[in-house]
Design an enzyme around this catalytic site. Sequence first.
Site, short mmCIF file in Angstrom:
data_model
loop_
_atom_site.label_atom_id
_atom_site.label_comp_id
_atom_site.label_asym_id
_atom_site.label_seq_id
_atom_site.Cartn_x
_atom_site.Cartn_y
_atom_site.Cartn_z
NE ARG A 33 34.57 37.33 34.23
CZ ARG A 33 34.08 38.35 34.64
NH1 ARG A 33 32.57 37.89 34.69
NH2 ARG A 33 34.46 39.28 34.95
CB THR A 34 41.83 35.78 35.41
OG1 THR A 34 40.54 36.21 34.38
CG2 THR A 34 43.14 35.14 34.87
NE ARG A 36 43.83 40.32 36.04
CZ ARG A 36 42.44 40.00 35.29
NH1 ARG A 36 41.38 40.86 35.55
NH2 ARG A 36 42.23 38.96 34.31
CG HIS A 43 43.50 37.77 29.87
ND1 HIS A 43 43.79 36.84 30.16
CD2 HIS A 43 42.54 38.47 30.03
CE1 HIS A 43 42.92 36.77 31.68
NE2 HIS A 43 42.26 37.49 31.35
N1 CP Z 1 37.77 37.74 31.42
C1 CP Z 1 38.25 38.51 32.23
O1 CP Z 1 39.87 38.99 31.97
O2 CP Z 1 37.68 38.75 33.81
P1 CP Z 1 38.70 39.20 35.05
O3 CP Z 1 38.76 40.57 34.75
O4 CP Z 1 36.69 39.23 36.83
O5 CP Z 1 39.62 38.19 35.12
#
Ligand code: CP
Length: 317
Positions: free
Chosen positions: A66-67, A116, A144
């Site tokens: 997602r991120t 990240r 986050h």
């Molecule tokens: N919510 C979130 O950070 O998802 P991802 O780890 O897929 O980015």
Amino acid sequence: MSPQQPDLFTFNQKHLLGLADYSADEIRYVLEQAKTFREVLDRPVPKVPTLRDKTIVNLFYESSTRTRLSFELAQKRMGADVVNFSASTSSTKKGESLKDTIRNISSMKIDMVVSRHESPGVPHFLTRCVDAAIINAGDGAHEHPTQALLDMFTMQQIYPDLKGKKIAIIGDISHSRVVRSNLIGLKKLGADIVVCGPKSLMPIFVENLGVSVSHNLEETLAWCDIAMALRIQMERIGGGTDLFPSLREYHETFGIKMSHLEKYPDFTIMHPGPINRGVEMESDVADSDRAVILDQVTNGVAVRMAVLYLLSGGARV
Ligand code: CP
């Protein structure tokens, strides 16, 4: 500043390292700007040229769906030049340090870095290595911030004023960066918060953050307006599977079930993803019309567009 008068507010942040560094007014301002970008995403051509002179690197040392994708989409929707760094296919594998990596990338004239990393504090370290604006896309169990901003944006679509709203965060409170950023942000916006989970997944002194603690899911769901379930962060627990007897038993005690939706008809369900279906909630709960989990994902693009816009100097949309 009030959200109704955004033009009177001067946004002076260079980075987004965590919501701890942002005031309530700054958080409200980002969320207000995100509304504009949310409307852009609904246009037939969902693009604005706001970042067409900017180059951005997405520096991902840890897995993400997602991120990573929503940052990349946000950047492309705004016309930026985007490069993606993935540690697993980079010279990190040959022993290159983080400092050397970011300084080499910066030499290619980068304006912004989205980072990240599994280690807390990496985004702060990057600010000491390069001049680019740094956005924290998750640093270990620390923060986050864009996840919390998109969570608050989604909550505001249901409750425009979060002051006094009853938010329950359920699950692995100890190892979650999402909960930390949400607690900081939601407290600043005046929400009432209960964290709920087993004692073994609850940080000591968590009450000092101004939240209430519950180990009773039924009581928590009966109380809340919004229930946000969290994944157990197995990658940060390591070998500590003795923190709860089994995933099946965890689900029995703390998993949200269809029977809860019938019994408590008012609360909305959120989850930052990724979901472990059958653990933090029954699969049907995640797919029910009480869940806004995919709305969170859609809103994530708009919120990240707002953050990129503001940290790039805030040209007109
Ligand atoms: N919510 C979130 O950070 O998802 P991802 O780890 O897929 O980015």
